[in-house]
Design a protein around this motif. Structure first.
Motif, PDB file in Angstrom:
ATOM      1  N   ASN A  23       0.801  -1.230   0.000  1.00 40.93           N
ATOM      2  CA  ASN A  23       0.000   0.000   0.000  1.00 40.93           C
ATOM      3  C   ASN A  23       0.832   1.277   0.000  1.00 40.93           C
ATOM      4  OD1 ASN A  23      -2.483  -1.379  -0.051  1.00 40.93           O
ATOM      5  ND2 ASN A  23      -2.292  -1.800   2.131  1.00 40.93           N
ATOM      6  N   GLU A  61      -2.178   2.045 -12.159  1.00 39.62           N
ATOM      7  CA  GLU A  61      -3.562   2.099 -11.685  1.00 39.62           C
ATOM      8  C   GLU A  61      -3.620   1.949 -10.164  1.00 39.62           C
ATOM      9  OE1 GLU A  61      -5.662   0.387 -15.761  1.00 39.62           O
ATOM     10  OE2 GLU A  61      -5.094  -1.030 -14.181  1.00 39.62           O
ATOM     11  N   LYS A  62      -2.757   1.124  -9.602  1.00 40.06           N
ATOM     12  CA  LYS A  62      -2.728   0.946  -8.146  1.00 40.06           C
ATOM     13  C   LYS A  62      -2.220   2.214  -7.460  1.00 40.06           C
ATOM     14  CE  LYS A  62      -3.292  -1.518  -4.427  1.00 40.06           C
ATOM     15  NZ  LYS A  62      -4.608  -1.941  -3.975  1.00 40.06           N
ATOM     16  N   GLU A  65      -5.048   4.562  -7.358  1.00 38.83           N
ATOM     17  CA  GLU A  65      -6.000   4.118  -6.333  1.00 38.83           C
ATOM     18  C   GLU A  65      -5.517   4.473  -4.926  1.00 38.83           C
ATOM     19  OE1 GLU A  65      -7.048  -0.154  -4.405  1.00 38.83           O
ATOM     20  OE2 GLU A  65      -7.080  -0.090  -6.601  1.00 38.83           O
ATOM     21  N   SER A  68      -3.647   9.368  -5.707  1.00 44.83           N
ATOM     22  CA  SER A  68      -3.596   9.952  -7.057  1.00 44.83           C
ATOM     23  C   SER A  68      -2.698  11.183  -7.132  1.00 44.83           C
ATOM     24  CB  SER A  68      -5.005  10.302  -7.547  1.00 44.83           C
ATOM     25  OG  SER A  68      -5.578  11.287  -6.698  1.00 44.83           O
TER      26      SER A  68
END
Length: 169
Positions: A23, A61-62, A65, A68
């Motif tokens: 993350n 894309e992660k 998510e 940004s």
């Protein structure tokens, strides 16, 4: 040979730390920076066989998510860059699209501080789309910019690349 060794090490470390900290957009972003350099050194065919474009798309894309705004829209920038740079190969790599490149590169410019590198990439995508007036405007913005001392070498390279692109028009 030395570059290949260095970028391979970066690729391996990036994969390791993404697994450890899934993350953290920073690990994904800098992994993609290294992966792009890896692909340049190894060549398009090797990168295609290794699935680099798909990896870049997935991690971009992660990043978007997760955060940004990380690295002034770095996820959007990477996603736009991979759409721009990846070849369209029917049945193998069919998603790269210059319209998507323009969309994501524009989003990157609008997120955080617009960087010279983002402007150069957007200009190249616009040129590919024959939007010459917009291309010239962006290139002139870059050429007339004062390089930021914290990224002096990179921004001087961006300015020189913009100058060359404008000359080629």
């Amino acid at each position: 040979a030395e570059k290949k060794k260095i970028f391979n090490t970066g690729k391996t470390l990036g994969e390791k730390y993404i697994k450890k900290y899934p993350n953290m957009p920073s690990f994904r972003y800098w992994y993609l920076v290294n992966l792009g350099s890896w692909a340049q050194v190894y060549g398009i065919l090797t990168a295609a066989r290794e699935g680099v474009a798909d990896l870049m798309k997935t991690h971009s894309e992660k990043i978007i998510e997760l955060d940004s705004e990380y690295a002034d829209g770095g996820g959007y920038f990477m996603l736009g860059a991979v759409h721009y740079k990846s070849p369209y190969i029917p049945y193998f790599l069919s998603w790269p699209n210059n319209d998507e490149a323009i969309k994501y590169l524009q989003l990157a410019l609008e997120t955080g501080k617009a960087t010279l590198n983002q402007k150069v990439y957007l200009a190249k995508a616009l040129k590919k789309d024959n939007q010459i007036d917009k291309t010239k405007k962006l290139l002139l913005e870059v050429i007339n910019s004062k390089p930021d001392s914290s990224n002096l070498i990179e921004e001087m390279d961006d300015i020189e690349e913009a100058r060359q692109l404008l000359e080629d028009l």
